[in-house]
Scaffold this motif. Structure first.
Motif, PDB file in Angstrom:
ATOM      1  N   VAL A  58      -8.296   5.423   8.260  1.00 12.79           N
ATOM      2  CA  VAL A  58      -8.287   5.211   9.707  1.00 12.79           C
ATOM      3  C   VAL A  58      -8.347   6.588  10.362  1.00 12.79           C
ATOM      4  CG1 VAL A  58      -7.070   4.231  11.672  1.00 12.79           C
ATOM      5  CG2 VAL A  58      -6.966   3.085   9.442  1.00 12.79           C
ATOM      6  N   VAL A  77     -14.282   0.937  -0.235  1.00 16.38           N
ATOM      7  CA  VAL A  77     -13.723   1.876   0.727  1.00 16.38           C
ATOM      8  C   VAL A  77     -14.184   1.501   2.128  1.00 16.38           C
ATOM      9  CG1 VAL A  77     -13.563   4.312   1.424  1.00 16.38           C
ATOM     10  CG2 VAL A  77     -13.809   3.711  -1.010  1.00 16.38           C
ATOM     11  N   VAL A  78     -13.271   1.516   3.087  1.00 20.49           N
ATOM     12  CA  VAL A  78     -13.603   1.332   4.502  1.00 20.49           C
ATOM     13  C   VAL A  78     -13.136   2.549   5.278  1.00 20.49           C
ATOM     14  CG1 VAL A  78     -12.917   0.103   6.612  1.00 20.49           C
ATOM     15  CG2 VAL A  78     -13.700  -1.187   4.620  1.00 20.49           C
ATOM     16  N   ARG A  85       0.687   5.032   2.026  1.00 21.62           N
ATOM     17  CA  ARG A  85       0.010   5.675   3.152  1.00 21.62           C
ATOM     18  C   ARG A  85       0.146   7.187   3.053  1.00 21.62           C
ATOM     19  NH1 ARG A  85       2.365   6.811   8.404  1.00 21.62           N
ATOM     20  NH2 ARG A  85       0.759   7.253   9.967  1.00 21.62           N
ATOM     21  N   HIS A 103       0.835  -1.197   0.000  1.00 23.77           N
ATOM     22  CA  HIS A 103       0.000   0.000   0.000  1.00 23.77           C
ATOM     23  C   HIS A 103       0.872   1.250   0.000  1.00 23.77           C
ATOM     24  CE1 HIS A 103       1.266  -0.410   4.160  1.00 23.77           C
ATOM     25  NE2 HIS A 103       0.952   0.866   4.350  1.00 23.77           N
ATOM     26  N   THR A 147      -8.593   2.240   2.516  1.00 25.19           N
ATOM     27  CA  THR A 147      -8.930   2.297   3.937  1.00 25.19           C
ATOM     28  C   THR A 147      -8.544   3.641   4.543  1.00 25.19           C
ATOM     29  OG1 THR A 147      -8.568  -0.091   4.067  1.00 25.19           O
ATOM     30  CG2 THR A 147      -8.691   1.119   6.145  1.00 25.19           C
ATOM     31  N   GLY A 181      -5.084  -0.795   8.572  1.00 26.84           N
ATOM     32  CA  GLY A 181      -5.071  -0.165   7.260  1.00 26.84           C
ATOM     33  C   GLY A 181      -4.292  -0.986   6.248  1.00 26.84           C
ATOM     34  N   PHE A 226     -12.520   3.392   9.071  1.00 28.15           N
ATOM     35  CA  PHE A 226     -12.357   2.592  10.294  1.00 28.15           C
ATOM     36  C   PHE A 226     -12.168   3.484  11.516  1.00 28.15           C
ATOM     37  CE2 PHE A 226      -9.468   0.575  13.395  1.00 28.15           C
ATOM     38  CZ  PHE A 226     -10.243  -0.530  13.747  1.00 28.15           C
ATOM     39  N   LEU A 277      -6.226  -4.361   5.186  1.00 31.63           N
ATOM     40  CA  LEU A 277      -7.327  -4.160   4.251  1.00 31.63           C
ATOM     41  C   LEU A 277      -6.820  -3.675   2.893  1.00 31.63           C
ATOM     42  CD1 LEU A 277      -9.904  -2.565   6.705  1.00 31.63           C
ATOM     43  CD2 LEU A 277     -10.029  -4.849   5.693  1.00 31.63           C
ATOM     44  N   ALA A 278      -5.845  -2.758   2.902  1.00 34.50           N
ATOM     45  CA  ALA A 278      -5.309  -2.267   1.630  1.00 34.50           C
ATOM     46  C   ALA A 278      -4.654  -3.396   0.842  1.00 34.50           C
ATOM     47  CB  ALA A 278      -4.307  -1.144   1.891  1.00 34.50           C
ATOM     48  N   TYR A 332      -4.868   4.611   3.458  1.00 34.09           N
ATOM     49  CA  TYR A 332      -4.099   3.451   3.015  1.00 34.09           C
ATOM     50  C   TYR A 332      -4.650   3.041   1.650  1.00 34.09           C
ATOM     51  CZ  TYR A 332      -2.517   3.337   7.832  1.00 34.09           C
ATOM     52  OH  TYR A 332      -1.975   3.680   9.047  1.00 34.09           O
ATOM     53  N   ILE A 337      -8.641  -2.911  -0.665  1.00 35.10           N
ATOM     54  CA  ILE A 337      -9.674  -2.061  -0.065  1.00 35.10           C
ATOM     55  C   ILE A 337      -9.028  -0.740   0.349  1.00 35.10           C
ATOM     56  CG2 ILE A 337     -11.327  -1.820   1.838  1.00 35.10           C
ATOM     57  CD1 ILE A 337     -11.326  -4.976   1.875  1.00 35.10           C
TER      58      ILE A 337
END
Length: 292
Positions: free
Chosen positions: A100, A67-68, A37, A35, A98, A88, A70, A91-92, A54, A96
């Motif tokens: 946070v 997309v999440v 960041r 990922h 993400t 993060g 969190f 999931l990435a 992420y 996904i």
């Protein structure tokens, strides 16, 4: 090999002791190439109104990544988004996008100000999903412990997203809600650390997620440790699931052996995924849930 298993055992023991406090080891052991960041992105004007993004290293699919957004736990009085980099990353790495997010904590604020922050962060995610490469019709709100409470309130009680000062939104924009070890029905409160957050014993009306269940609730994933000693899974996770199912809301419920309240989210970290398939189950739920 013996040393490796000893290290894992030590990590499990440490997680069980510290609950939702910083999990430095899991972050240090998270893979870096999965990922990119972007840290310290402001969704509001306050110092704690920021989030980290992420973004998956893999190309976005047609329509964009799911997309999440969190929210972490910590009894509404502790926690920081940087502690959950391992979530993060996890999931990435599965494709996904993400976010946070931090939110203000007690004693700076009490209920419902942390919900207003969470709503602003989620609204930011809804508005920026497409520019970030995400699919705005596949946005999920997710949380663990106190963060699962925040996520549940945003998903079930429309007043928080609708009241966002920067622009009104609605839960019907969400593809789904993911709650892990969340407190959804917890009055009267017995935890002295959290009682002041909700003005014990003068609890504000409408503060319980179970009171806001309706037929329009988004598809839901609820996970909990079977032997959670901090948040009763029977009353909270299974109780909320029962109310949603009674109204024919699609609900996936998972209870896990071999994990605690803390290691349920710790199992997102690469060294602890053998404890329970919670990451796999959450990702499967996201992949199988249709766009909103």
């Amino acid at each position: 090999m013996k040393f490796g298993w000893a290290l894992l055992a030590a990590l499990v023991a440490a997680l069980a002791l510290v609950a939702c406090s910083p999990i430095t080891a899991l972050n240090a052991l998270a893979p870096a190439g999965t990922h990119t960041r972007t840290a310290d992105v402001a969704y509001g004007d306050g110092p704690r109104q920021k989030l980290d993004i992420y973004r998956p290293a893999q190309p976005a699919p047609t329509g964009g990544w799911p997309v999440v957004v969190f929210f972490y736990g910590g009894s509404w009085n502790s926690g920081a988004r940087g502690d959950y980099a391992f979530v993060g990353e996890a999931l990435a790495a599965r494709g996904i996008l993400t976010l946070v997010a931090d939110y203000r904590l007690y004693p700076e604020v009490r209920y419902p100000d942390f919900l207003r922050d969470s709503a602003a962060a989620l609204a930011w995610g809804l508005e920026h999903a497409s520019p970030l490469g995400g699919n705005p019709r596949r946005v999920f709100v997710m949380g663990h412990s106190a963060g699962a409470y925040n996520a549940a309130m945003l998903a079930l009680d429309a007043r928080w997203l609708q009241g966002n000062p920067a622009g009104a939104h609605h839960p019907d924009e969400l593809a789904g809600f993911i709650g892990l070890a969340g407190p959804y029905d917890f009055l009267p409160m017995t935890n002295e650390d959290t009682q002041p957050v909700f003005f014990h014993p003068n609890y504000p009306p409408g503060s319980q997620p179970v009171s806001h269940v309706s037929r329009t609730a988004p598809p839901t994933f609820l996970g909990a440790a079977r032997d959670d000693r901090l948040v009763d899974p029977q009353r909270n996770t299974l109780g909320l699931a029962s109310r949603l199912q009674a109204l024919h809301v699609p609900v996936t419920v998972k209870t896990y052996d071999g994990v605690s309240h803390a290691t349920l989210i710790g199992a997102f970290g690469a060294p602890l995924r053998w404890l329970a398939p919670v990451l796999d189950d959450v990702v499967t739920f996201i992949q199988r849930t249709p766009p909103r």
